[in-house]
Design an enzyme around this catalytic site. Sequence first.
Site, short mmCIF file in Angstrom:
data_model
loop_
_atom_site.label_atom_id
_atom_site.label_comp_id
_atom_site.label_asym_id
_atom_site.label_seq_id
_atom_site.Cartn_x
_atom_site.Cartn_y
_atom_site.Cartn_z
N CYS A 229 33.08 41.56 72.23
CA CYS A 229 33.66 42.89 72.02
C CYS A 229 33.39 43.63 73.31
CB CYS A 229 33.01 43.62 70.85
SG CYS A 229 33.62 45.32 70.70
N CYS B 92 32.34 47.57 72.70
CA CYS B 92 31.06 47.95 72.09
C CYS B 92 30.41 46.68 71.53
CB CYS B 92 31.23 49.02 71.03
SG CYS B 92 32.55 48.69 69.87
N SER B 93 30.30 46.57 70.22
CA SER B 93 29.70 45.36 69.67
C SER B 93 30.31 45.04 68.30
CB SER B 93 28.18 45.51 69.58
OG SER B 93 27.86 46.62 68.77
N CYS B 94 31.63 45.17 68.20
CA CYS B 94 32.31 44.83 66.95
C CYS B 94 32.05 43.36 66.63
CB CYS B 94 33.81 45.07 67.07
SG CYS B 94 34.21 46.80 67.34
#
Lengths: 120, 190
Positions: free
Chosen positions: B98, B101-103
């Site tokens: 991602c 961000c950190s999906c």
Amino acid sequence: MTDEISLQGVAAPPLINGELLFEEPWQGRVFGMAKALADNGLYNWSDFQSVLIEVIGDWDHSQSDLNQPYFYYDHFLKAFERLLLKRHLIDPKPLADLITTLTNRPHGHDHSHHTLGVPP
Amino acid sequence: MSEVKPQALRAEALEAILIEKGLLTPDAVDGVIAQFNERVGPMNGARVVARAWTDPAFKQQLLSNGSVAIEEFDFSGGEVDKLVVVENTANVHNVVVCTLCSCYPWALLGLPPAWYKDPAYRSRIVREPRKVLSEFGLNLPDETDVQVWDSSAEIRYLVLPQQPANLAGLAEDDLVEHITRDSMIGVARL
């Protein structure tokens, strides 16, 4: 190792997104202690689960207010202590004494577990 | 006087006594928590992969519409509104990131590992995927096509790893324990 721990039913630990949910550090410690002792063969995990179900059942029956919040790890801690006493793995007196000592220690003490002495 | 919760004090006292009696070590407690999370976190994803390996019709549905295919598992935890499953083959290797961000497909893989949120992984896996994968210990042949999938709030990706030959013929339940989180992100092969 998770094979032995049921993730469903009344005695299942709370999970969030598949991870164990510990809202406070002590909850993780008590979970880890209970499982580590079972792994060491001091009791079967199913024995612990039976005590936990018993503790949760007692709590259920004692509730007149159905909206009373349910705190899984409070029951878990009580069940762990009950099993340790039942199996004579700990004695009630030193436990009570140590809890008193810890309760009375000054604020801002060193939290390290390693430096904690058990009173005679 | 201590302001610590009574439950925390009880737990602390129990641990001190059990350590003093030689029934327990602090490391054993840490180990239980770490192992449990490692196993349970990605277990849902591993079940999906194991089903796909053993049920061709499910696999087809999973690859054509991941979100619908996993409905029958009734996973809780959300975060998989639109799940896209990408299949590794002999010639194609998929890896998920991602970049913004950190999906991450939490309901399938538990909490994301720390490196998944690291800006270095998020930028480098797009620019130099082979090099980053080799740093994970995965050296792919030059002829393998590497595809990088960028997750978003709307779309989460899951890699369907290739079933290793030595796991052929195992039942779905027996396969689950062999399927790792990293293989479903695509930074490892099984």
